[in-house]
Design a protein around this motif. Structure first.
Motif, short mmCIF file in Angstrom:
data_model
loop_
_atom_site.label_atom_id
_atom_site.label_comp_id
_atom_site.label_asym_id
_atom_site.label_seq_id
_atom_site.Cartn_x
_atom_site.Cartn_y
_atom_site.Cartn_z
N MET A 60 0.82 -1.20 0.00
CA MET A 60 0.00 0.00 0.00
C MET A 60 0.86 1.27 0.00
SD MET A 60 -3.03 -0.89 -0.32
CE MET A 60 -4.00 -2.40 -0.24
N LYS A 61 2.02 1.20 0.66
CA LYS A 61 2.93 2.34 0.61
C LYS A 61 3.44 2.54 -0.81
CE LYS A 61 5.91 3.55 3.59
NZ LYS A 61 7.11 3.57 4.45
N PHE A 62 3.72 1.45 -1.49
CA PHE A 62 4.16 1.52 -2.88
C PHE A 62 3.11 2.20 -3.75
CE2 PHE A 62 3.81 -0.53 -7.11
CZ PHE A 62 4.97 -0.05 -7.69
N LEU A 63 1.84 1.97 -3.44
CA LEU A 63 0.75 2.59 -4.19
C LEU A 63 0.51 4.04 -3.79
CD1 LEU A 63 -1.88 -0.31 -4.30
CD2 LEU A 63 -0.26 0.38 -6.07
N GLY A 64 1.29 4.51 -2.82
CA GLY A 64 1.21 5.92 -2.44
C GLY A 64 0.26 6.25 -1.32
N TYR A 65 -0.30 5.24 -0.67
CA TYR A 65 -1.24 5.50 0.42
C TYR A 65 -0.50 5.99 1.66
CZ TYR A 65 -5.16 3.25 -2.00
OH TYR A 65 -6.16 2.95 -2.89
N SER A 66 -1.16 6.86 2.41
CA SER A 66 -0.61 7.31 3.69
C SER A 66 -0.77 6.19 4.72
CB SER A 66 -1.35 8.56 4.17
OG SER A 66 -2.70 8.24 4.51
N LEU A 67 -0.02 6.28 5.80
CA LEU A 67 -0.12 5.26 6.85
C LEU A 67 -1.52 5.26 7.46
CD1 LEU A 67 3.33 5.62 8.68
CD2 LEU A 67 2.66 4.00 6.89
N GLU A 68 -2.13 6.42 7.54
CA GLU A 68 -3.49 6.50 8.08
C GLU A 68 -4.47 5.75 7.17
OE1 GLU A 68 -6.81 9.89 9.39
OE2 GLU A 68 -4.84 10.47 8.64
N ASP A 69 -4.31 5.94 5.87
CA ASP A 69 -5.17 5.22 4.92
C ASP A 69 -4.91 3.72 4.98
OD1 ASP A 69 -6.41 7.51 4.00
OD2 ASP A 69 -4.98 7.83 2.38
N ILE A 70 -3.65 3.36 5.15
CA ILE A 70 -3.29 1.94 5.20
C ILE A 70 -3.95 1.26 6.40
CG2 ILE A 70 -1.38 0.31 5.53
CD1 ILE A 70 0.36 2.22 3.88
N GLN A 71 -4.02 1.95 7.52
CA GLN A 71 -4.68 1.39 8.70
C GLN A 71 -6.12 1.01 8.37
OE1 GLN A 71 -3.77 4.50 11.66
NE2 GLN A 71 -2.82 2.89 12.88
N THR A 72 -6.80 1.87 7.60
CA THR A 72 -8.18 1.59 7.21
C THR A 72 -8.24 0.41 6.25
OG1 THR A 72 -8.78 3.92 7.47
CG2 THR A 72 -10.24 2.54 6.12
N LEU A 73 -7.32 0.39 5.28
CA LEU A 73 -7.32 -0.68 4.27
C LEU A 73 -6.99 -2.04 4.86
CD1 LEU A 73 -5.53 1.27 1.41
CD2 LEU A 73 -7.89 0.48 1.39
N LEU A 74 -6.22 -2.06 5.93
CA LEU A 74 -5.86 -3.33 6.55
C LEU A 74 -7.06 -4.03 7.17
CD1 LEU A 74 -2.40 -2.60 8.26
CD2 LEU A 74 -2.85 -4.01 6.25
N ARG A 75 -8.14 -3.29 7.36
CA ARG A 75 -9.33 -3.91 7.94
C ARG A 75 -10.06 -4.77 6.92
NH1 ARG A 75 -10.49 1.66 9.76
NH2 ARG A 75 -9.41 2.00 11.74
#
Length: 257
Positions: A60-75
């Motif tokens: 997700m970092k590779f795709l440019g997502y912020s860490l905050e967004d990644i926390q949501t996506l991990l759900r």
């Protein structure tokens, strides 16, 4: 979370995944990738299942997502159509970022070539060139209100070598304006500079397009200020005023108005 897989110390997990211990501590602190804490020893450790989570984070970092967004996506336990809006939005953000990066690279390339040729360029001149490149897309959109898109593209889509040559001519003209500033507008050198400016402009837009560009002369002052804000002048207000007076005199003298 209980770790039933092989436990790794923080140091071992850092070495295994290629992340720094500091990064792992930060991810733990913000709850992105929590380490398990041994209730007896107090030591923190990770398991094989954390490697899977970390792979998702890195992706997700590779795709440019912020860490905050990644926390949501991990759900999301799996990728499905519920993520489409997020992916579309991220794609648009990356495309906008790419345009900014491309413009920055273009500006640095032209600035480098200019400095290699001139050795030294006054800050206001260089800033004027760079800001003009920075706002190129906005200039295109503004001009397309009044001109055909094909003509607008023709004004901007020039070979890099031609753009770099125009930068050099621009610097030379600015230096000449500053050298001659304050002389009477009917001074021979001043009028020769006006002729040079006009020739440079005609060569840039093309003599075949001059008639089509006359529509810009009908634009009101407020609209022109929008364009001028995208293309800052390297001159002082006094120099700008003198330059306008000199060009007005040139146009009248040559029967162009």
């Amino acid at each position: 979370m209980t770790k039933e897989s092989k436990p790794y110390t923080v140091g071992e997990f850092a070495k295994l995944t290629g992340l720094s211990i500091r990064t792992l501590h930060y991810y733990d602190e913000i709850g992105l990738l929590k380490a398990c804490k041994d209730p007896h020893s107090g030591h923190r450790h990770y398991g094989d299942d954390d490697i899977v989570i970390l792979q998702k984070i890195v992706t997700m970092k590779f795709l440019g997502y912020s860490l905050e967004d990644i926390q949501t996506l991990l759900r999301h336990p799996r990728f499905d159509t519920s993520l489409l809006d997020s992916f579309f939005a991220q794609k648009e953000a990356l495309e906008a970022q790419r345009k900014r990066i491309d413009a920055a690279i273009k500006a640095i390339t032209r600035a480098t070539t200019l400095l290699e040729d001139k050795k030294e360029v006054d800050s206001p001149i260089m800033i004027s060139i760079i800001q003009s490149i920075q706002t190129e897309n906005e200039q295109r959109e503004w001009l397309e209100q009044f001109l055909e898109p094909g003509m607008v593209n023709g004004l901007f889509d020039r070979p890099l070598e031609e753009q770099e040559q125009l930068d050099k001519q621009y610097v030379d003209i600015v230096h000449e304006v500053r050298r001659l500033f304050g002389r009477p507008v009917d001074d021979a050198e001043v009028q020769a500079l006006m002729q040079e400016q006009l020739n440079t402009s005609l060569n840039y837009v093309g003599t075949d397009n001059v008639q089509d560009l006359t529509v810009l002369s009908e634009i009101n002052e407020d609209q022109l200020k929008v364009l001028e804000a995208m293309m800052p002048s390297p001159f002082t207000p006094e120099e700008d005023q003198w330059l306008q007076q000199a060009m007005d005199y040139f146009m009248r003298k040559n029967g162009m108005v």
